[in-house]
Design a protein around this motif. Sequence first.
Motif, PDB file in Angstrom:
ATOM      1  N   ASP A 136     -40.733  -5.298  22.852  1.00 44.31           N
ATOM      2  CA  ASP A 136     -40.521  -3.850  22.968  1.00 44.31           C
ATOM      3  C   ASP A 136     -39.149  -3.541  22.389  1.00 44.31           C
ATOM      4  N   ALA A 137     -39.130  -2.732  21.347  1.00 41.71           N
ATOM      5  CA  ALA A 137     -37.862  -2.390  20.692  1.00 41.71           C
ATOM      6  C   ALA A 137     -37.167  -1.212  21.340  1.00 41.71           C
ATOM      7  N   GLY A 138     -37.781  -0.576  22.331  1.00 37.48           N
ATOM      8  CA  GLY A 138     -37.168   0.577  22.976  1.00 37.48           C
ATOM      9  C   GLY A 138     -37.579   1.881  22.315  1.00 37.48           C
ATOM     10  N   ALA A 139     -37.069   2.987  22.892  1.00 36.60           N
ATOM     11  CA  ALA A 139     -37.429   4.327  22.411  1.00 36.60           C
ATOM     12  C   ALA A 139     -36.590   4.720  21.212  1.00 36.60           C
ATOM     13  N   ASP A 140     -37.163   5.565  20.360  1.00 35.32           N
ATOM     14  CA  ASP A 140     -36.430   6.100  19.218  1.00 35.32           C
ATOM     15  C   ASP A 140     -35.221   6.896  19.710  1.00 35.32           C
ATOM     16  N   VAL A 141     -34.177   6.956  18.868  1.00 38.00           N
ATOM     17  CA  VAL A 141     -32.941   7.597  19.278  1.00 38.00           C
ATOM     18  C   VAL A 141     -32.323   8.313  18.084  1.00 38.00           C
ATOM     19  N   SER A 142     -31.526   9.366  18.377  1.00 40.35           N
ATOM     20  CA  SER A 142     -30.837  10.118  17.330  1.00 40.35           C
ATOM     21  C   SER A 142     -29.333  10.005  17.536  1.00 40.35           C
ATOM     22  N   ILE A 143     -28.603   9.891  16.402  1.00 36.85           N
ATOM     23  CA  ILE A 143     -27.144   9.864  16.451  1.00 36.85           C
ATOM     24  C   ILE A 143     -26.609  10.721  15.316  1.00 36.85           C
ATOM     25  N   CYS A 144     -25.329  11.102  15.467  1.00 41.85           N
ATOM     26  CA  CYS A 144     -24.674  11.829  14.390  1.00 41.85           C
ATOM     27  C   CYS A 144     -24.069  10.850  13.394  1.00 41.85           C
ATOM     28  N   GLU A 145     -23.920  11.321  12.192  1.00 44.44           N
ATOM     29  CA  GLU A 145     -23.344  10.519  11.127  1.00 44.44           C
ATOM     30  C   GLU A 145     -22.005   9.939  11.572  1.00 44.44           C
TER      31      GLU A 145
END
Length: 632
Positions: free
Chosen positions: A393-402
């Motif tokens: 399990d690679a975990g949940a998708d995530v968002s980050i800022c540049e």
Amino acid sequence: MLSFLTTGFLLLPATDTTAQLCTGSLGDPVVKLDFGSGSTTHGAALGSAITSYTYTSADFPSDGYYTIESTTNTPNTWWTTTDHTGGGYMMVVNASFSITDYFYKNTVSGLCPETTYEFAAWIMNLLRNSDTSPPDITFTIETTGGTILNTYTTGSIPLQSAPVWKQYGFYFTTPAGISTVVIRMRNNKAGAAPGNDIALDDITFRPCGPAISVALSGGDTSIEICQGLTTAPQMLGNLSGGYSSPSYQWQVSKDNGVTWSDIAGATAANYTLDLTLSNGTYLFRLTAANGGNISSAKCRIVSSHITVKVNAQPVAGSNNPLCQGSTLELYASGSSSYTYAWTGPNGFSSSAQNPVINNITAANNGMYYLTVSGYCSGHDSVFVSAHDLPDVDAGADVSICEGATVALNGTASGSMFYWSPGSSLSDSLSLTPTANPVTTTDYVFTASNEVCDAHDTVVVFVWQKPEVDAGPDKYIIKGTSTILDATSVGGDLLYAWTPGYNITASDVLNPEVSPETDTRYTIVATSSHGCGTASDTVLVKVYEKLSVPNIFSPNGDGINDTWRILQLSNYPDAGITVFNRYGQEVYKGTGYAVEWDGRHKGQLVPVGTYYYVIDLKINKSFEYKGWLEIVY
């Protein structure tokens, strides 16, 4: 004095008009003289040591001349033909009027002493219509000291109804201590028109000896066997006399007779097949020579061959080890003509030689049994084990800022795991590495139990920080509008323009504005993902609209005596030009501090219609054109 063997397989009179090719057994060619090959039509000259004729590069040599070429091209007189094998050059000879010279001579070295050879050459009569002097050639084999070993005459070589290559040959025996001989070819008839025109190619020397034959003990010359035999087939050789002290050497070919290799220790007339041969097809032959000459391949004669096809015993195999959910591939050795019967776990059975089972599970684990019926019948089995896939399990998708980082959270069973791509990770072998991607990246997390691999993917979305450019400054005439040319970089941005008046919409990237006076508009771009804001400003400059009259009367009565253009004084760099109807310039000025009084070079222009261009020197949108009427 030279003596010749007379043991039935050869007969060597001094001259004969019938080709005397070997009636016993021949060896492989130990000498082969051709005339080369190349990409051009003609080959190189032979030189005066090989021929007394003169070389020419003409397609049709004159009497006493020769050429080396790949094809003749004289369809009205000669046959159009290629060389004997169709892949190289031949010697084309037009006989001279002298019958005492030779057209070909060559020295051949490396022969075996006291060995009989077949000399042979391929000849073609090139004439196709009339031959007043047909070719008649004498071949002579002699020592380098001039002692003639044998000679042979073809007699007249007649015309044919088509181009025909014919092989001519005879025997000779090398004396003791002689390994080099000279071959000489001479015309017995003078050249004529037409007549005595030939092509020569592929001169060979092959050992010639008594007839040698081989067969299996049952008389056959081919056999098919299975690996695992306990009794080896026997190969029997027979030599029909001719050698006072015969010696033997068996050979094998694994490429259908292209190359042959001596079999170590196989030096008797009979040979017992080696039962350790792998499956495949083999050719066997027996070579023979007199006494110690067997040590040289140039002295040996060879038999025809025996074909042995070795078939493998039935063998069952698979692509085991496997993972659950993959495809099981079973395979069996043997011919496609055999009958195959497979049985196995979970009720499996198949008559295919190489069956497959898709999407296997633990129910497919176990022993698979094979029965083969055919030339090589037998049984075999293979064990198959489908392993469980590791948990991953690679975990949940995530968002980050540049420019930001994020910790990945992988969980897995198994003995090994890793992330890829690893270039933007702090440690690709850690369960929780820190990711610092530049752009949105799919990270694949792989877990392995040393047999099966499982994969999962997490996406790290990288949102760019906002960038915005309000675009170039704008210029409009009062009462008109323009669209702002703003651009931005970044995803999911929110826009806000100020001031919020005289604008169609303040929350879009490219609104339309219509200010009444010079106005600076500011845009603010805000990341909806919380990655900051950016702003920029653009100036919209507003110009007064000109009112250009199209008539005036410079008659000095004080009424409308000049061309008055209101607001033009606001444009000190403006260019004003007036033309008559012939395109001639009658007025030109920069700015309009002094109004035009209708004069050109001090004189009033005639009554009539004139044309003007007023360029406010802002851009092409600020250029006025029209007509002007002057009256008195």
